[in-house]
Design a protein around this motif. Structure first.
Motif, PDB file in Angstrom:
ATOM      1  N   VAL A  44      -6.403  -2.590  -3.356  1.00 44.93           N
ATOM      2  CA  VAL A  44      -5.032  -2.302  -2.894  1.00 44.93           C
ATOM      3  C   VAL A  44      -4.996  -1.514  -1.589  1.00 44.93           C
ATOM      4  O   VAL A  44      -3.916  -1.197  -1.097  1.00 44.93           O
ATOM      5  CB  VAL A  44      -4.248  -1.517  -3.975  1.00 44.93           C
ATOM      6  CG1 VAL A  44      -4.083  -2.340  -5.230  1.00 44.93           C
ATOM      7  CG2 VAL A  44      -4.927  -0.179  -4.290  1.00 44.93           C
ATOM      8  N   GLY A  45      -6.156  -1.205  -1.021  1.00 43.79           N
ATOM      9  CA  GLY A  45      -6.185  -0.366   0.166  1.00 43.79           C
ATOM     10  C   GLY A  45      -5.621  -1.013   1.405  1.00 43.79           C
ATOM     11  O   GLY A  45      -5.326  -0.322   2.389  1.00 43.79           O
ATOM     12  N   TRP A  46      -5.418  -2.322   1.413  1.00 48.63           N
ATOM     13  CA  TRP A  46      -4.935  -3.022   2.608  1.00 48.63           C
ATOM     14  C   TRP A  46      -3.420  -2.925   2.776  1.00 48.63           C
ATOM     15  O   TRP A  46      -2.892  -3.328   3.822  1.00 48.63           O
ATOM     16  CB  TRP A  46      -5.355  -4.490   2.549  1.00 48.63           C
ATOM     17  CG  TRP A  46      -4.998  -5.158   1.248  1.00 48.63           C
ATOM     18  CD1 TRP A  46      -5.748  -5.208   0.125  1.00 48.63           C
ATOM     19  CD2 TRP A  46      -3.780  -5.852   0.956  1.00 48.63           C
ATOM     20  NE1 TRP A  46      -5.091  -5.893  -0.879  1.00 48.63           N
ATOM     21  CE2 TRP A  46      -3.879  -6.304  -0.381  1.00 48.63           C
ATOM     22  CE3 TRP A  46      -2.626  -6.151   1.679  1.00 48.63           C
ATOM     23  CZ2 TRP A  46      -2.861  -7.017  -0.998  1.00 48.63           C
ATOM     24  CZ3 TRP A  46      -1.608  -6.866   1.068  1.00 48.63           C
ATOM     25  CH2 TRP A  46      -1.737  -7.297  -0.268  1.00 48.63           C
ATOM     26  N   VAL A  47      -2.688  -2.395   1.765  1.00 46.72           N
ATOM     27  CA  VAL A  47      -1.248  -2.206   1.923  1.00 46.72           C
ATOM     28  C   VAL A  47      -0.993  -0.801   2.460  1.00 46.72           C
ATOM     29  O   VAL A  47      -1.859   0.077   2.406  1.00 46.72           O
ATOM     30  CB  VAL A  47      -0.501  -2.410   0.587  1.00 46.72           C
ATOM     31  CG1 VAL A  47      -0.749  -3.793   0.039  1.00 46.72           C
ATOM     32  CG2 VAL A  47      -0.909  -1.361  -0.436  1.00 46.72           C
ATOM     33  N   LYS A  48       0.200  -0.572   2.992  1.00 42.25           N
ATOM     34  CA  LYS A  48       0.534   0.743   3.528  1.00 42.25           C
ATOM     35  C   LYS A  48       0.530   1.763   2.401  1.00 42.25           C
ATOM     36  O   LYS A  48       1.168   1.569   1.381  1.00 42.25           O
ATOM     37  CB  LYS A  48       1.899   0.703   4.213  1.00 42.25           C
ATOM     38  CG  LYS A  48       2.131   1.873   5.172  1.00 42.25           C
ATOM     39  CD  LYS A  48       3.376   1.641   5.997  1.00 42.25           C
ATOM     40  CE  LYS A  48       3.560   2.746   7.024  1.00 42.25           C
ATOM     41  NZ  LYS A  48       2.454   2.808   8.003  1.00 42.25           N
ATOM     42  N   GLY A  49      -0.178   2.859   2.599  1.00 49.09           N
ATOM     43  CA  GLY A  49      -0.336   3.831   1.523  1.00 49.09           C
ATOM     44  C   GLY A  49      -1.318   3.367   0.475  1.00 49.09           C
ATOM     45  O   GLY A  49      -1.312   3.862  -0.660  1.00 49.09           O
ATOM     46  N   GLY A  50      -2.193   2.430   0.865  1.00 52.75           N
ATOM     47  CA  GLY A  50      -3.113   1.825  -0.109  1.00 52.75           C
ATOM     48  C   GLY A  50      -4.074   2.817  -0.737  1.00 52.75           C
ATOM     49  O   GLY A  50      -4.445   2.669  -1.906  1.00 52.75           O
ATOM     50  N   LEU A  51      -4.494   3.831   0.037  1.00 53.99           N
ATOM     51  CA  LEU A  51      -5.404   4.820  -0.536  1.00 53.99           C
ATOM     52  C   LEU A  51      -4.711   5.600  -1.650  1.00 53.99           C
ATOM     53  O   LEU A  51      -5.317   5.893  -2.689  1.00 53.99           O
ATOM     54  CB  LEU A  51      -5.907   5.778   0.550  1.00 53.99           C
ATOM     55  CG  LEU A  51      -6.908   6.840   0.109  1.00 53.99           C
ATOM     56  CD1 LEU A  51      -8.132   6.203  -0.536  1.00 53.99           C
ATOM     57  CD2 LEU A  51      -7.328   7.709   1.285  1.00 53.99           C
ATOM     58  N   GLY A  52      -3.434   5.936  -1.440  1.00 58.44           N
ATOM     59  CA  GLY A  52      -2.676   6.611  -2.497  1.00 58.44           C
ATOM     60  C   GLY A  52      -2.529   5.735  -3.725  1.00 58.44           C
ATOM     61  O   GLY A  52      -2.660   6.203  -4.863  1.00 58.44           O
ATOM     62  N   ASP A  89       0.488  16.067  -1.605  1.00 61.23           N
ATOM     63  CA  ASP A  89       0.550  14.695  -2.104  1.00 61.23           C
ATOM     64  C   ASP A  89      -0.765  14.286  -2.760  1.00 61.23           C
ATOM     65  O   ASP A  89      -0.757  13.567  -3.769  1.00 61.23           O
ATOM     66  CB  ASP A  89       0.889  13.734  -0.961  1.00 61.23           C
ATOM     67  CG  ASP A  89       2.385  13.613  -0.717  1.00 61.23           C
ATOM     68  OD1 ASP A  89       3.105  13.242  -1.658  1.00 61.23           O
ATOM     69  OD2 ASP A  89       2.825  13.909   0.402  1.00 61.23           O
ATOM     70  N   SER A  90      -1.883  14.719  -2.209  1.00 59.58           N
ATOM     71  CA  SER A  90      -3.182  14.379  -2.808  1.00 59.58           C
ATOM     72  C   SER A  90      -3.285  14.918  -4.228  1.00 59.58           C
ATOM     73  O   SER A  90      -3.677  14.198  -5.161  1.00 59.58           O
ATOM     74  CB  SER A  90      -4.311  14.951  -1.943  1.00 59.58           C
ATOM     75  OG  SER A  90      -4.279  14.423  -0.642  1.00 59.58           O
ATOM     76  N   ALA A  91      -2.925  16.197  -4.404  1.00 60.11           N
ATOM     77  CA  ALA A  91      -2.962  16.797  -5.744  1.00 60.11           C
ATOM     78  C   ALA A  91      -1.975  16.108  -6.674  1.00 60.11           C
ATOM     79  O   ALA A  91      -2.261  15.899  -7.861  1.00 60.11           O
ATOM     80  CB  ALA A  91      -2.656  18.287  -5.649  1.00 60.11           C
ATOM     81  N   ALA A 105      -7.277  21.038  -4.504  1.00 60.66           N
ATOM     82  CA  ALA A 105      -6.503  21.006  -3.270  1.00 60.66           C
ATOM     83  C   ALA A 105      -6.302  22.392  -2.675  1.00 60.66           C
ATOM     84  O   ALA A 105      -5.696  22.521  -1.610  1.00 60.66           O
ATOM     85  CB  ALA A 105      -5.141  20.365  -3.545  1.00 60.66           C
ATOM     86  N   ASN A 106      -6.795  23.422  -3.372  1.00 59.08           N
ATOM     87  CA  ASN A 106      -6.640  24.809  -2.911  1.00 59.08           C
ATOM     88  C   ASN A 106      -5.168  25.151  -2.687  1.00 59.08           C
ATOM     89  O   ASN A 106      -4.773  25.657  -1.625  1.00 59.08           O
ATOM     90  CB  ASN A 106      -7.452  25.039  -1.629  1.00 59.08           C
ATOM     91  CG  ASN A 106      -7.620  26.518  -1.315  1.00 59.08           C
ATOM     92  OD1 ASN A 106      -7.553  27.366  -2.207  1.00 59.08           O
ATOM     93  ND2 ASN A 106      -7.815  26.843  -0.049  1.00 59.08           N
ATOM     94  N   LEU A 107      -4.342  24.851  -3.698  1.00 62.12           N
ATOM     95  CA  LEU A 107      -2.904  25.082  -3.633  1.00 62.12           C
ATOM     96  C   LEU A 107      -2.460  25.928  -4.813  1.00 62.12           C
ATOM     97  O   LEU A 107      -3.106  25.933  -5.874  1.00 62.12           O
ATOM     98  CB  LEU A 107      -2.135  23.750  -3.667  1.00 62.12           C
ATOM     99  CG  LEU A 107      -2.242  22.814  -2.462  1.00 62.12           C
ATOM    100  CD1 LEU A 107      -1.642  21.458  -2.811  1.00 62.12           C
ATOM    101  CD2 LEU A 107      -1.539  23.405  -1.246  1.00 62.12           C
ATOM    102  N   THR A 108      -1.334  26.605  -4.650  1.00 59.99           N
ATOM    103  CA  THR A 108      -0.689  27.290  -5.757  1.00 59.99           C
ATOM    104  C   THR A 108       0.448  26.421  -6.283  1.00 59.99           C
ATOM    105  O   THR A 108       0.891  25.469  -5.610  1.00 59.99           O
ATOM    106  CB  THR A 108      -0.123  28.653  -5.317  1.00 59.99           C
ATOM    107  OG1 THR A 108       0.929  28.431  -4.357  1.00 59.99           O
ATOM    108  CG2 THR A 108      -1.213  29.519  -4.691  1.00 59.99           C
ATOM    109  N   VAL A 109       0.934  26.739  -7.471  1.00 60.04           N
ATOM    110  CA  VAL A 109       2.063  25.995  -8.043  1.00 60.04           C
ATOM    111  C   VAL A 109       3.285  26.113  -7.135  1.00 60.04           C
ATOM    112  O   VAL A 109       4.018  25.136  -6.917  1.00 60.04           O
ATOM    113  CB  VAL A 109       2.380  26.517  -9.456  1.00 60.04           C
ATOM    114  CG1 VAL A 109       3.649  25.849  -9.996  1.00 60.04           C
ATOM    115  CG2 VAL A 109       1.209  26.254 -10.397  1.00 60.04           C
TER     116      VAL A 109
END
Length: 427
Positions: free
Chosen positions: A85-93, A134-136, A384-388
């Motif tokens: 699915v990586g060939w569509v826009k946002g495919g990695l997500g 978004d990654s997290a 992701a080194n993020l807080t809530v």
């Protein structure tokens, strides 16, 4: 009054950092002693709550999942999903969501899945320009969806506490998980266009073929599980043994990167986790006895009686409660404390037991990744080194997609019941 006192003891023990399983055990024994009940109830409940053949599947699936993660099957699945699915826009997500579906099928443990996906996918997401929030969110939401994909340990436990077939419940999970996966992928598609997320790969048949060949080793497992259950070849317990044996052969003779010493360590960790699950089931049976003699099931039946004509609303309310339990107590304690109380009410309302169990399984999966206390979410945020506080605004659309998928499963029972009925596992 007794249950309030027992709950207070439990909360105090949790505040003092006692592990949940032991806090449940101590507070249950305290409830029997304070209530003046025969302490023989303790021994009989401990034995009855821990004796089930299906529980033997837990160490096998946990060992197999740990071994597959260790030998690198997650990397093969990630590469295949990106080519798919990586060939569509946002495919990695989108590939994060797809690989979460695949990997859930071989892992069985949500924490192991978060760890594997976080370590494997966070770097390429960051490199591609995705915000950490978004990654997290992608990893958390995908793993929450994966609770419905067999062989989740939670499914084995909920089958035990509701006296239903683990095989039928496994079969019932595949399609609902796919429905939620599509909801999440639709959200990713929308956000990819809104925030101009990049295309990950170009359409390449050679790349797809190559990655599919490498991913075939782990992808054999869901095919074997699904085919074995539909064909009646083996039970859930036997499926665990088959998957563990397959993982051993693949790790030793194909990947050749896991020593016998490491396998022994994985087996030891699997045994420890299994022991904690069995002990949790045992002490929870004492809680069920206390709630029964205190009239909690009868009280709940009276409170929920107005919903008898609206089974969907009953399922929605119980799912909301289960999500809160899953966020605070984690998944398994929620199953063994809450679900045995509300399950008989669902049966009286003629709600299909497998539909009920799938809804509760999805709710627990979402609860594990709900802010601010969901243990799965907190683990994803560590990668992701993020807080809530930094993350929650970005995460809200993903929670909405998960809840929308859950609502579809509630409103349309055939989403969960189609496959087990087609296989002849249920009527």
């Amino acid at each position: 009054m007794l249950l309030l006192l027992v709950a207070a003891i439990f909360v105090v023990l949790i505040v003092f950092s006692m592990p949940i399983v032991f806090a449940l055990g101590v507070s249950a024994v305290a409830g029997l002693w304070i209530g003046g009940y025969d302490m023989q109830v303790l021994s009989s409940s401990l034995v009855s709550g821990s004796q089930s053949w299906v529980l033997l599947a837990i160490p096998a699936f946990v060992f197999a999942g740990g071994l597959m993660e260790r030998c690198g099957m997650s990397h093969a699945l990630v590469d295949f999903a990106r080519a798919l699915v990586g060939w569509v826009k946002g495919g990695l997500g989108m590939s994060v969501i797809v690989v979460a579906y695949f990997f859930s099928d071989i892992c069985g443990s949500k924490m192991a899945e978060v760890s594997a996906l976080g370590s494997t996918l966070m770097p390429p997401l960051t490199k591609a320009g995705y915000k950490r929030e978004d990654s997290a969110s992608l990893i958390a939401a995908g793993t929450a969806m994966g609770m419905l994909v067999p062989p989740a340990i939670f499914m084995i436990v909920i089958a035990q506490v509701t006296n239903t077939s683990a095989v039928a419940l496994f079969l019932a999970g595949f399609v609902p998980a796919a429905v939620i996966m599509l909801c999440l992928m639709a959200l990713v598609w929308y956000r990819a266009r809104k925030y101009d997320w990049p295309v990950d790969t170009r359409p390449d048949l050679t790349l797809l073929t190559t990655t599919a060949r490498r991913a075939a080793i782990p992808l054999v497992i869901p095919i074997v599980i699904l085919g074995g259950f539909i064909g009646g070849v083996f039970t859930a317990t036997e499926a665990g043994a088959v998957v563990a044996a397959y993982a051993f052969v693949a790790a030793r003779f194909y990947y050749r990167n896991v020593s016998f010493r490491e396998m022994g360590k994985l087996a030891y960790e699997s045994a420890i986790l299994t022991a904690s699950v069995v002990f949790l089931l045992a002490v929870a049976s004492v809680f069920q006895y206390l709630m029964g003699v205190s009239g909690v099931p009868k009280l709940l039946a009276e409170v929920l009686s107005p919903l008898h004509s609206m089974p969907w609303l009953f399922l929605l309310c119980t799912a909301a409660i289960t999500m809160m339990f899953g966020m605070v107590l984690e998944g398994l304690p929620a199953a063994v404390v809450l679900i045995p109380v509300v399950f008989p009410i669902a049966e009286k309302m003629n709600i299909n037991p497998y539909h009920f169990n799938i809804v509760q399984t999805a709710a627990v999966g979402i609860g594990l990744f709900l802010p601010p206390m969901g243990v799965g979410l907190l683990m994803a945020l560590k990668f992701a080194n993020l807080t809530v506080g930094q993350h929650w605004r970005t995460y809200m659309p993903y929670i909405a997609a998960l809840l929308f998928g859950l609502l579809l499963i509630i409103l349309f029972p055939d989403i969960a019941l189609f496959l087990p009925r087609a296989a002849g596992a249920i009527n």
